[in-house]
Motif scaffolding. Structure first.
Motif, short mmCIF file in Angstrom:
data_model
loop_
_atom_site.label_atom_id
_atom_site.label_comp_id
_atom_site.label_asym_id
_atom_site.label_seq_id
_atom_site.Cartn_x
_atom_site.Cartn_y
_atom_site.Cartn_z
N LYS A 263 0.84 -1.20 0.00
CA LYS A 263 0.00 0.00 0.00
C LYS A 263 0.87 1.25 0.00
N ARG B 122 -7.11 5.78 -0.99
CA ARG B 122 -8.03 5.15 -0.05
C ARG B 122 -9.08 6.14 0.44
N ALA C 36 -11.94 5.89 -1.69
CA ALA C 36 -12.58 4.58 -1.65
C ALA C 36 -13.17 4.21 -3.01
N THR C 37 -12.39 4.38 -4.04
CA THR C 37 -12.85 4.09 -5.38
C THR C 37 -12.83 2.59 -5.65
N ALA C 38 -13.63 2.19 -6.60
CA ALA C 38 -13.64 0.80 -7.02
C ALA C 38 -12.26 0.41 -7.57
N THR D 194 -9.39 1.47 -6.53
CA THR D 194 -8.50 1.22 -5.40
C THR D 194 -8.69 -0.19 -4.89
N VAL D 195 -9.94 -0.64 -4.82
CA VAL D 195 -10.23 -2.00 -4.37
C VAL D 195 -9.59 -3.01 -5.31
N GLU E 70 -5.78 -3.00 -4.79
CA GLU E 70 -5.43 -3.69 -3.55
C GLU E 70 -5.59 -5.20 -3.70
N ALA E 71 -6.61 -5.63 -4.41
CA ALA E 71 -6.81 -7.08 -4.64
C ALA E 71 -5.66 -7.64 -5.46
#
Length: 94
Positions: free
Chosen positions: A13, A22, A25-27, A29-30, A33-34
Motif C-alpha cells: 500500500k 483510499r 474509496a474508489t472501485a 482502489t479496491v 489492492e486485490a
C-alpha cells in the motif's frame, strides 16, 4: 505468518501510494489492492510493474465490459504512479 502478510500488504500500500486513493474509496482502489494481495499470496514482491502485469492478466481473462473498464481504469492509475511508464504505455487507446 499473519504478521508477515500484513507487513507485506502494508508495504504494498505504501509503495503504490494507495493511502491517497483510499480516502476516495474508489472501485479502482479496491481492484489495485486485490491485485497487490494476489501478488503477495504468491510470495512475490509487490511493485508497480507486478501490479501492472497482474491487472493486464485480469483484463485478458475478463469478459464483462464493465469489469474490463474498471480494470483498465485501475491500470491507468498504477501506470500514472510509475515513473517513466507514461511514455511506454502511451500507445494504448485509453
Amino acid at each position: 505468518m499473519y504478521q508477515s502478510t500484513q507487513q507485506s500488504t502494508n508495504s504494498a500500500k505504501s509503495f503504490l501510494h494507495l493511502d491517497a486513493l483510499r480516502d476516495k474509496a474508489t472501485a479502482e482502489t479496491v481492484v489495485i489492492e486485490a491485485a497487490a494481495r494476489e501478488i503477495t499470496q504468491r510470495g512475490m514482491r509487490v511493485t508497480n510493474g507486478a501490479v501492472i502485469l497482474q491487472l493486464i492478466t485480469e483484463v485478458q481473462k475478463a469478459s464483462d465490459p464493465v469489469q474490463i473498464d474498471l480494470l483498465l481504469n485501475a491500470l491507468k492509475i498504477v501506470v500514472g504512479m510509475t515513473p517513466g511508464e507514461e511514455e511506454r504505455w502511451a500507445y494504448f487507446n485509453w
